[in-house]
Design an enzyme around this catalytic site. Sequence first.
Site, PDB file in Angstrom:
ATOM      1  N   LYS A  22       0.838  -1.209   0.000  1.00 28.66           N
ATOM      2  CA  LYS A  22       0.000   0.000   0.000  1.00 28.66           C
ATOM      3  C   LYS A  22       0.872   1.259   0.000  1.00 28.66           C
ATOM      4  CE  LYS A  22      -2.100  -1.219   3.865  1.00 28.66           C
ATOM      5  NZ  LYS A  22      -1.479  -2.554   4.148  1.00 28.66           N
ATOM      6  N   ARG A  54     -10.135   0.552   8.043  1.00 28.66           N
ATOM      7  CA  ARG A  54      -9.774  -0.826   8.387  1.00 28.66           C
ATOM      8  C   ARG A  54     -10.842  -1.537   9.180  1.00 28.66           C
ATOM      9  NH1 ARG A  54      -3.596  -1.719   9.291  1.00 28.66           N
ATOM     10  NH2 ARG A  54      -3.110   0.287   8.453  1.00 28.66           N
ATOM     11  N   ARG A 110      11.479  -5.623   5.459  1.00 27.59           N
ATOM     12  CA  ARG A 110      11.304  -4.194   5.151  1.00 27.59           C
ATOM     13  C   ARG A 110      12.273  -3.326   5.953  1.00 27.59           C
ATOM     14  NH1 ARG A 110       5.486  -1.861   5.464  1.00 27.59           N
ATOM     15  NH2 ARG A 110       5.573  -2.929   7.464  1.00 27.59           N
ATOM     16  N   ARG A 132      10.903  -1.173  11.304  1.00 27.21           N
ATOM     17  CA  ARG A 132       9.760  -0.809  12.142  1.00 27.21           C
ATOM     18  C   ARG A 132       9.656  -1.777  13.305  1.00 27.21           C
ATOM     19  NH1 ARG A 132       4.589   0.124   8.279  1.00 27.21           N
ATOM     20  NH2 ARG A 132       3.594  -1.162   9.852  1.00 27.21           N
ATOM     21  N   ARG A 150      -0.944  -8.853  13.425  1.00 31.30           N
ATOM     22  CA  ARG A 150      -1.484  -7.883  12.451  1.00 31.30           C
ATOM     23  C   ARG A 150      -2.354  -8.602  11.428  1.00 31.30           C
ATOM     24  NH1 ARG A 150       4.073  -5.210  10.878  1.00 31.30           N
ATOM     25  NH2 ARG A 150       2.904  -4.209   9.208  1.00 31.30           N
TER      26      ARG A 150
HETATM   27  P1  AP5 Z   1       4.785  -1.611   1.936  1.00 32.92           P
HETATM   28  O1  AP5 Z   1       4.480  -0.803   0.716  1.00 32.92           O
HETATM   29  O2  AP5 Z   1       5.483  -0.966   3.050  1.00 32.92           O
HETATM   30  O3  AP5 Z   1       3.455  -2.387   2.421  1.00 32.92           O
HETATM   31  P2  AP5 Z   1       2.139  -1.853   3.174  1.00 32.92           P
HETATM   32  O4  AP5 Z   1       0.974  -2.503   2.505  1.00 32.92           O
HETATM   33  O5  AP5 Z   1       2.153  -0.381   3.290  1.00 32.92           O
HETATM   34  O6  AP5 Z   1       2.349  -2.579   4.559  1.00 32.92           O
HETATM   35  P3  AP5 Z   1       2.235  -2.022   6.065  1.00 32.92           P
HETATM   36  O7  AP5 Z   1       2.987  -2.986   6.916  1.00 32.92           O
HETATM   37  O8  AP5 Z   1       2.627  -0.582   6.143  1.00 32.92           O
HETATM   38  O9  AP5 Z   1       0.723  -2.159   6.309  1.00 32.92           O
HETATM   39  P4  AP5 Z   1       0.046  -2.262   7.688  1.00 32.92           P
HETATM   40  O10 AP5 Z   1      -1.362  -2.121   7.293  1.00 32.92           O
HETATM   41  O11 AP5 Z   1       0.368  -3.473   8.458  1.00 32.92           O
HETATM   42  O12 AP5 Z   1       0.746  -1.106   8.549  1.00 32.92           O
HETATM   43  P5  AP5 Z   1       0.372   0.419   8.816  1.00 32.92           P
HETATM   44  O13 AP5 Z   1       1.599   1.190   8.901  1.00 32.92           O
HETATM   45  O14 AP5 Z   1      -0.669   0.840   7.864  1.00 32.92           O
HETATM   46  O15 AP5 Z   1       5.625  -2.901   1.423  1.00 32.92           O
HETATM   47  C1  AP5 Z   1       6.047  -3.900   2.335  1.00 32.92           C
HETATM   48  C2  AP5 Z   1       7.427  -4.436   1.912  1.00 32.92           C
HETATM   49  O16 AP5 Z   1       7.304  -5.129   0.676  1.00 32.92           O
HETATM   50  C3  AP5 Z   1       8.490  -3.350   1.682  1.00 32.92           C
HETATM   51  O17 AP5 Z   1       9.715  -3.820   2.128  1.00 32.92           O
HETATM   52  C4  AP5 Z   1       8.496  -3.141   0.137  1.00 32.92           C
HETATM   53  O18 AP5 Z   1       9.758  -2.727  -0.346  1.00 32.92           O
HETATM   54  C5  AP5 Z   1       8.134  -4.541  -0.346  1.00 32.92           C
HETATM   55  N1  AP5 Z   1       7.328  -4.542  -1.578  1.00 32.92           N
HETATM   56  C6  AP5 Z   1       6.261  -3.739  -1.862  1.00 32.92           C
HETATM   57  N2  AP5 Z   1       5.732  -4.052  -3.063  1.00 32.92           N
HETATM   58  C7  AP5 Z   1       6.476  -5.102  -3.537  1.00 32.92           C
HETATM   59  C8  AP5 Z   1       6.406  -5.882  -4.733  1.00 32.92           C
HETATM   60  N3  AP5 Z   1       5.476  -5.675  -5.663  1.00 32.92           N
HETATM   61  N4  AP5 Z   1       7.318  -6.869  -4.891  1.00 32.92           N
HETATM   62  C9  AP5 Z   1       8.270  -7.113  -3.944  1.00 32.92           C
HETATM   63  N5  AP5 Z   1       8.394  -6.398  -2.797  1.00 32.92           N
HETATM   64  C10 AP5 Z   1       7.491  -5.399  -2.589  1.00 32.92           C
HETATM   65  O19 AP5 Z   1      -0.281   0.332  10.266  1.00 32.92           O
HETATM   66  C11 AP5 Z   1       0.524   0.022  11.383  1.00 32.92           C
HETATM   67  C12 AP5 Z   1      -0.313  -0.053  12.652  1.00 32.92           C
HETATM   68  O20 AP5 Z   1      -0.948   1.230  12.891  1.00 32.92           O
HETATM   69  C13 AP5 Z   1      -1.489  -1.047  12.619  1.00 32.92           C
HETATM   70  O21 AP5 Z   1      -1.045  -2.357  12.960  1.00 32.92           O
HETATM   71  C14 AP5 Z   1      -2.412  -0.434  13.684  1.00 32.92           C
HETATM   72  O22 AP5 Z   1      -1.921  -0.698  14.970  1.00 32.92           O
HETATM   73  C15 AP5 Z   1      -2.269   1.062  13.421  1.00 32.92           C
HETATM   74  N6  AP5 Z   1      -3.249   1.562  12.428  1.00 32.92           N
HETATM   75  C16 AP5 Z   1      -2.954   2.049  11.187  1.00 32.92           C
HETATM   76  N7  AP5 Z   1      -4.069   2.401  10.537  1.00 32.92           N
HETATM   77  C17 AP5 Z   1      -5.096   2.139  11.381  1.00 32.92           C
HETATM   78  C18 AP5 Z   1      -6.495   2.261  11.259  1.00 32.92           C
HETATM   79  N8  AP5 Z   1      -7.075   2.740  10.150  1.00 32.92           N
HETATM   80  N9  AP5 Z   1      -7.258   1.902  12.325  1.00 32.92           N
HETATM   81  C19 AP5 Z   1      -6.702   1.431  13.460  1.00 32.92           C
HETATM   82  N10 AP5 Z   1      -5.371   1.259  13.630  1.00 32.92           N
HETATM   83  C20 AP5 Z   1      -4.571   1.611  12.605  1.00 32.92           C
HETATM   84 MG    MG Z   2       2.381   0.987   4.882  1.00 29.14          MG
END
Ligand code: AP5
Ligand code: MG
Length: 233
Positions: free
Chosen positions: A26, A101, A139, A171, A182
């Site tokens: 994402k 979410r 990552r 992270r 997660r």
């Molecule tokens: P990346 O692009 O970083 O993936 P992502 O989908 O953004 O993954 P996240 O881990 O950020 O999602 P998340 O939903 O768990 O965490 P968030 O920060 O939103 O890519 C991942 C890796 O893959 C990277 O190393 C990249 O280089 C690689 N990659 C990407 N595309 C690729 C491809 N095509 N091929 C190969 N490699 C690739 O949330 C964190 C925490 O915050 C949550 O757990 C929760 O506690 C809280 N939170 C956030 N939003 C909310 C909400 N709306 N409500 C409640 N709590 C929330």
């Molecule tokens: Mg992300």
Amino acid sequence: MSKPLPNASDFLPGPVLLLGAPGVGKGTQAKHLVDEFGIPQISTGDLLRENRKNHTPLGMMAEELMSKGLFVPDDLVNQMVAGRLKEPDTQHGYILDGFPRTLIQAEWLDSQLVAYLLPVVAVNIVVPIEVLKQRITGRRISPAGRIYNIYTNPPKVEGVCDVDGSKLEQRSDDTEEVFHERMKAFEQKTSAVIEYYRTHGNRFAEVNGDQEIDLVTKDIRATLLKLRHHPEA
Ligand code: AP5
Ligand code: MG
């Protein structure tokens, strides 16, 4: 390299939701769309991490939940998003990354958007779970938020950002143990959000995230044109 749009100013995607499990890409994809369309990325994960870094009451409250892979309460996240959506750069659209979410967040967003010119479109990025674990544990991120992966998308010099030479970090929730928590939260709460958008007429599409980053971007761009009924689609 994917083909650019004939004239990016000709097409503004409006409000876009990027949905999908932890690690589907994402954040990576949102940054490409920001570069192309000039609309901002709103990542609730990034906003919460910023709050944590600045020791705000929200950040301090969120810290423990995030470290366990649990969701931050809906009303707090909604309030945070409401504040961000008031900023003028969101006028022509934005990319919401990781929000909504939960169904409560999705319904809240609908209620906020009644006056908006275009309805939201939702793109669900799909990647098999066995691929996701490696993406999460591999990552690395720069302090400015550039995203790398030691297995799939490494920097030129180990541990160092290609763009600004800063030291890459991991992270704190990118451990195998927290990844499983997660995923549980995603399956228990966010899969219902995906069904919510899937059943809302022509506002939803799925993209294969298990291909090269540029190819995923190309598919998302084509999907957005289609969802917005653009003549180039
Ligand atoms: P990346 O692009 O970083 O993936 P992502 O989908 O953004 O993954 P996240 O881990 O950020 O999602 P998340 O939903 O768990 O965490 P968030 O920060 O939103 O890519 C991942 C890796 O893959 C990277 O190393 C990249 O280089 C690689 N990659 C990407 N595309 C690729 C491809 N095509 N091929 C190969 N490699 C690739 O949330 C964190 C925490 O915050 C949550 O757990 C929760 O506690 C809280 N939170 C956030 N939003 C909310 C909400 N709306 N409500 C409640 N709590 C929330
Ligand atoms: Mg992300």
